[in-house]
Design an enzyme around this catalytic site. Sequence first.
Site, PDB file in Angstrom:
ATOM      1  N   ASP A  12      43.586  40.281  43.833  1.00  0.00           N
ATOM      2  CA  ASP A  12      44.978  39.972  43.504  1.00  0.00           C
ATOM      3  C   ASP A  12      45.941  40.202  44.673  1.00  0.00           C
ATOM      4  O   ASP A  12      47.083  40.604  44.484  1.00  0.00           O
ATOM      5  CB  ASP A  12      45.452  40.779  42.270  1.00  0.00           C
ATOM      6  CG  ASP A  12      44.581  40.507  41.067  1.00  0.00           C
ATOM      7  OD1 ASP A  12      44.132  39.362  40.902  1.00  0.00           O
ATOM      8  OD2 ASP A  12      44.337  41.449  40.288  1.00  0.00           O
ATOM      9  N   LYS A  15      45.715  35.598  47.254  1.00  0.00           N
ATOM     10  CA  LYS A  15      44.861  34.644  47.987  1.00  0.00           C
ATOM     11  C   LYS A  15      45.192  33.205  47.606  1.00  0.00           C
ATOM     12  O   LYS A  15      45.265  32.320  48.460  1.00  0.00           O
ATOM     13  CB  LYS A  15      43.371  34.920  47.668  1.00  0.00           C
ATOM     14  CG  LYS A  15      42.900  36.300  48.091  1.00  0.00           C
ATOM     15  CD  LYS A  15      41.476  36.576  47.664  1.00  0.00           C
ATOM     16  CE  LYS A  15      41.290  36.752  46.179  1.00  0.00           C
ATOM     17  NZ  LYS A  15      41.894  37.960  45.581  1.00  0.00           N
ATOM     18  N   GLY A  39      41.536  35.325  39.054  1.00  0.00           N
ATOM     19  CA  GLY A  39      42.751  34.714  38.517  1.00  0.00           C
ATOM     20  C   GLY A  39      43.643  34.433  39.696  1.00  0.00           C
ATOM     21  O   GLY A  39      44.159  35.348  40.311  1.00  0.00           O
ATOM     22  N   HIS A  40      43.768  33.177  40.069  1.00  0.00           N
ATOM     23  CA  HIS A  40      44.546  32.813  41.247  1.00  0.00           C
ATOM     24  C   HIS A  40      45.774  32.025  40.800  1.00  0.00           C
ATOM     25  O   HIS A  40      45.658  31.057  40.063  1.00  0.00           O
ATOM     26  CB  HIS A  40      43.701  31.968  42.215  1.00  0.00           C
ATOM     27  CG  HIS A  40      42.497  32.711  42.728  1.00  0.00           C
ATOM     28  ND1 HIS A  40      41.492  32.126  43.428  1.00  0.00           N
ATOM     29  CD2 HIS A  40      42.162  34.016  42.644  1.00  0.00           C
ATOM     30  CE1 HIS A  40      40.578  33.026  43.745  1.00  0.00           C
ATOM     31  NE2 HIS A  40      40.958  34.183  43.263  1.00  0.00           N
ATOM     32  N   GLN A 232      38.227  37.905  44.287  1.00  0.00           N
ATOM     33  CA  GLN A 232      38.193  39.376  44.340  1.00  0.00           C
ATOM     34  C   GLN A 232      38.578  39.895  45.743  1.00  0.00           C
ATOM     35  O   GLN A 232      39.348  39.245  46.411  1.00  0.00           O
ATOM     36  CB  GLN A 232      36.810  39.901  43.903  1.00  0.00           C
ATOM     37  CG  GLN A 232      36.542  39.733  42.404  1.00  0.00           C
ATOM     38  CD  GLN A 232      36.040  38.366  42.008  1.00  0.00           C
ATOM     39  OE1 GLN A 232      35.115  37.831  42.584  1.00  0.00           O
ATOM     40  NE2 GLN A 232      36.634  37.765  40.997  1.00  0.00           N
ATOM     41  N   THR A 316      43.332  39.167  32.280  1.00  0.00           N
ATOM     42  CA  THR A 316      43.293  39.996  31.071  1.00  0.00           C
ATOM     43  C   THR A 316      44.668  40.508  30.646  1.00  0.00           C
ATOM     44  O   THR A 316      44.804  41.079  29.566  1.00  0.00           O
ATOM     45  CB  THR A 316      42.391  41.228  31.300  1.00  0.00           C
ATOM     46  OG1 THR A 316      42.889  41.928  32.449  1.00  0.00           O
ATOM     47  CG2 THR A 316      40.950  40.814  31.561  1.00  0.00           C
TER      48      THR A 316
HETATM   49  P1  GDP Z   1      44.883  36.273  43.919  1.00  0.00           P
HETATM   50  O1  GDP Z   1      43.936  36.645  42.823  1.00  0.00           O
HETATM   51  O2  GDP Z   1      44.600  37.008  45.196  1.00  0.00           O
HETATM   52  O3  GDP Z   1      44.967  34.779  44.132  1.00  0.00           O
HETATM   53  O4  GDP Z   1      46.298  36.765  43.470  1.00  0.00           O
HETATM   54  P2  GDP Z   1      46.952  36.612  41.984  1.00  0.00           P
HETATM   55  O5  GDP Z   1      47.431  35.228  41.830  1.00  0.00           O
HETATM   56  O6  GDP Z   1      46.061  37.176  40.939  1.00  0.00           O
HETATM   57  O7  GDP Z   1      48.133  37.650  42.076  1.00  0.00           O
HETATM   58  C1  GDP Z   1      49.143  37.540  42.985  1.00  0.00           C
HETATM   59  C2  GDP Z   1      50.487  37.425  42.246  1.00  0.00           C
HETATM   60  O8  GDP Z   1      51.519  37.631  43.171  1.00  0.00           O
HETATM   61  C3  GDP Z   1      50.747  36.038  41.686  1.00  0.00           C
HETATM   62  O9  GDP Z   1      51.555  36.168  40.548  1.00  0.00           O
HETATM   63  C4  GDP Z   1      51.492  35.331  42.806  1.00  0.00           C
HETATM   64  O10 GDP Z   1      52.325  34.292  42.355  1.00  0.00           O
HETATM   65  C5  GDP Z   1      52.313  36.466  43.343  1.00  0.00           C
HETATM   66  N1  GDP Z   1      52.589  36.433  44.787  1.00  0.00           N
HETATM   67  C6  GDP Z   1      51.809  35.981  45.796  1.00  0.00           C
HETATM   68  N2  GDP Z   1      52.400  36.219  47.005  1.00  0.00           N
HETATM   69  C7  GDP Z   1      53.574  36.852  46.727  1.00  0.00           C
HETATM   70  C8  GDP Z   1      54.642  37.394  47.539  1.00  0.00           C
HETATM   71  O11 GDP Z   1      54.621  37.357  48.762  1.00  0.00           O
HETATM   72  N3  GDP Z   1      55.678  37.969  46.866  1.00  0.00           N
HETATM   73  C9  GDP Z   1      55.734  38.038  45.500  1.00  0.00           C
HETATM   74  N4  GDP Z   1      56.800  38.619  44.941  1.00  0.00           N
HETATM   75  N5  GDP Z   1      54.753  37.558  44.724  1.00  0.00           N
HETATM   76  C10 GDP Z   1      53.692  36.980  45.317  1.00  0.00           C
HETATM   77  P1  IMO Z   2      40.930  37.829  41.966  1.00  0.00           P
HETATM   78  O1  IMO Z   2      40.069  36.752  42.520  1.00  0.00           O
HETATM   79  C1  IMO Z   2      41.210  42.015  40.693  1.00  0.00           C
HETATM   80  C2  IMO Z   2      37.611  43.791  38.888  1.00  0.00           C
HETATM   81  C3  IMO Z   2      37.658  44.171  37.424  1.00  0.00           C
HETATM   82  C4  IMO Z   2      36.695  45.332  37.399  1.00  0.00           C
HETATM   83  C5  IMO Z   2      35.624  44.921  38.406  1.00  0.00           C
HETATM   84  C6  IMO Z   2      34.389  44.279  37.767  1.00  0.00           C
HETATM   85  O2  IMO Z   2      41.978  37.353  41.025  1.00  0.00           O
HETATM   86  O3  IMO Z   2      41.437  38.708  43.047  1.00  0.00           O
HETATM   87  P2  IMO Z   2      33.945  41.908  36.685  1.00  0.00           P
HETATM   88  O4  IMO Z   2      34.580  41.233  35.488  1.00  0.00           O
HETATM   89  O5  IMO Z   2      34.064  41.141  37.955  1.00  0.00           O
HETATM   90  O6  IMO Z   2      32.528  42.326  36.419  1.00  0.00           O
HETATM   91  O7  IMO Z   2      34.793  43.267  36.857  1.00  0.00           O
HETATM   92  O8  IMO Z   2      36.248  43.976  39.270  1.00  0.00           O
HETATM   93  N1  IMO Z   2      37.968  42.385  39.195  1.00  0.00           N
HETATM   94  C7  IMO Z   2      39.123  42.006  39.761  1.00  0.00           C
HETATM   95  N2  IMO Z   2      40.210  42.711  40.119  1.00  0.00           N
HETATM   96  N3  IMO Z   2      41.168  40.695  40.963  1.00  0.00           N
HETATM   97  C8  IMO Z   2      40.081  39.972  40.641  1.00  0.00           C
HETATM   98  O9  IMO Z   2      39.920  38.684  41.007  1.00  0.00           O
HETATM   99  C9  IMO Z   2      39.005  40.609  39.973  1.00  0.00           C
HETATM  100  N4  IMO Z   2      37.802  40.199  39.493  1.00  0.00           N
HETATM  101  C10 IMO Z   2      37.177  41.295  39.043  1.00  0.00           C
HETATM  102  O10 IMO Z   2      38.950  44.550  37.037  1.00  0.00           O
HETATM  103  O11 IMO Z   2      37.290  46.511  37.904  1.00  0.00           O
HETATM  104 MG    MG Z   3      43.975  37.373  40.924  1.00  0.00          MG
END
Ligand code: GDP
Ligand code: IMO
Ligand code: MG
Length: 448
Positions: A12, A15, A39-40, A232, A316
């Site tokens: 998170d 990416k 979750g992207h 991840q 989640t």
């Molecule tokens: P990923 O799993 O690495 O793709 O990241 P996620 O999408 O799960 O979580 C990142 C969250 O931060 C998302 O809600 C994005 O829209 C948000 N986000 C990404 N870059 C930035 C940033 O520079 N500033 C802020 N405030 N939010 C961001």
């Molecule tokens: P993105 O791609 C953050 C964490 C879970 C748990 C551990 C194992 O959005 O960055 P799993 O369901 O993979 O067997 O869970 O890994 N986890 C993540 N944490 N971002 C993710 O994906 C994750 N995918 C799995 O919370 O601790």
């Molecule tokens: Mg994510």
Amino acid sequence: MTVTIVGSQLGDEGKGALVDIWGGDADVVVRYQGGDNAGHTVVQDGTEYKLSLVPSGAIRGKVGVLGNGCVINPETLFDELDTLRDQGLEPDVRLARRAHVILPYHRVLDGIEEEAKSDDDLAAGTTGRGIGPTYEDKAGRRGIRVGDLLDPDVLRDRLEYAVPQKRALAEEIYGLDVENSEHADAFDIDHLFATYREYGERLKSESMTVNAGEFLSDKHTGDDELLFEGAQGTSIDIDHGIYPYVTSSNPTAGGAAVGSGVAPTVIGQGEVVGIVKAYLSRVGTGPLPTELDGTDSEEELADFIREKGGEFGTVTGRPRRIGWLDMPMLRHASRANGFTGIAVNHIDVLAGLDEINVGHAYELDGEELLTMPATTERWGDCEPVLKSFEPWDEVDWTAVAEEGYEAMPANAREYLDYISDEMSTPIYAVGIGPGRDETVVLDNPFEQ
Ligand code: GDP
Ligand code: IMO
Ligand code: MG
């Protein structure tokens, strides 16, 4: 050339946002590990897209490939594709025939195994998507692969071997009364065969399966630009992360080769970009030395950052734990991945705080450590050695996005310079908000 995007911390890091930006210059975007645990989030023209399986580049109309290192739940895949089509997009996604398939019994076992582990504090707080049990079956050579869905005889044989074992595991080890539970269908060979045959038919009729290594290598030789999208992050990598509180695959850059069938020499000649969140956030369990949870004021600060940064799990909805940036974790990520550049996100979220700290090093048994110990228990014993930074004020981030890096608050630039120096890596981009326009781009890895 190739660009590989890797999470530097605990997932998170944002990416999806960077894959979306640099994906504009790619022809093909490839996921090489994980499944619908990811979750992207991509925000484009005010519309938010949340993707867990379809590569983020699909939003830009690129070919998306799910490599052999992925574990694929066809139900999630088709739901996501149908939703994107309803939103007016035309995603083009191909699946490696060597990728493994998540079956309903994997999800059931994920849930009951986590519950069993929780008594011993070993639960990882998984996303419940069946990721671990599917990789277990892959390593145990009893998994079902995407290619098997296309051949009814093979599919039936594989199910007849695997399902009775899974049922015995659920019943005899975990005490689940399968027949009288809501999960009866998940362990019913005929039901599984009918459902997964249908998925196979759909994959075939939409020509969605490929020999991914060959497909991608041909694209590369044909001068297409390949973007590898890690899910991840490095510290939840099964080998280089905080085992056992990890996911069951290799998000680190080496995984891009193994999980796609593109040679490591090809990937190593390209760029590897680490995505860094300006602080730490974590869904899931395990130690976290720089966590903000010690005092009321730390918890208040964590609540503030959580709300401002929207730190709730994309998959989640769980509130994420919050901590200061952990520099030993980032040095570890730099070494394990060989970053050629980094992007630092969420600089806007830290604006307006009274104090900003970083875990510069750890203290363990009277010694100062600059990188992570190899066992999670030792990591949990580490006390962070904090370094303070001058805070920066809230500014008009839209104006900063337009004017560029020099318009960033000077204290924020000092923070960024420190991160870049300690990771011995240049900064390619700085995230100052979730939208595509809210990123200050300094360099394009495709132009290196
Ligand atoms: P990923 O799993 O690495 O793709 O990241 P996620 O999408 O799960 O979580 C990142 C969250 O931060 C998302 O809600 C994005 O829209 C948000 N986000 C990404 N870059 C930035 C940033 O520079 N500033 C802020 N405030 N939010 C961001
Ligand atoms: P993105 O791609 C953050 C964490 C879970 C748990 C551990 C194992 O959005 O960055 P799993 O369901 O993979 O067997 O869970 O890994 N986890 C993540 N944490 N971002 C993710 O994906 C994750 N995918 C799995 O919370 O601790
Ligand atoms: Mg994510």
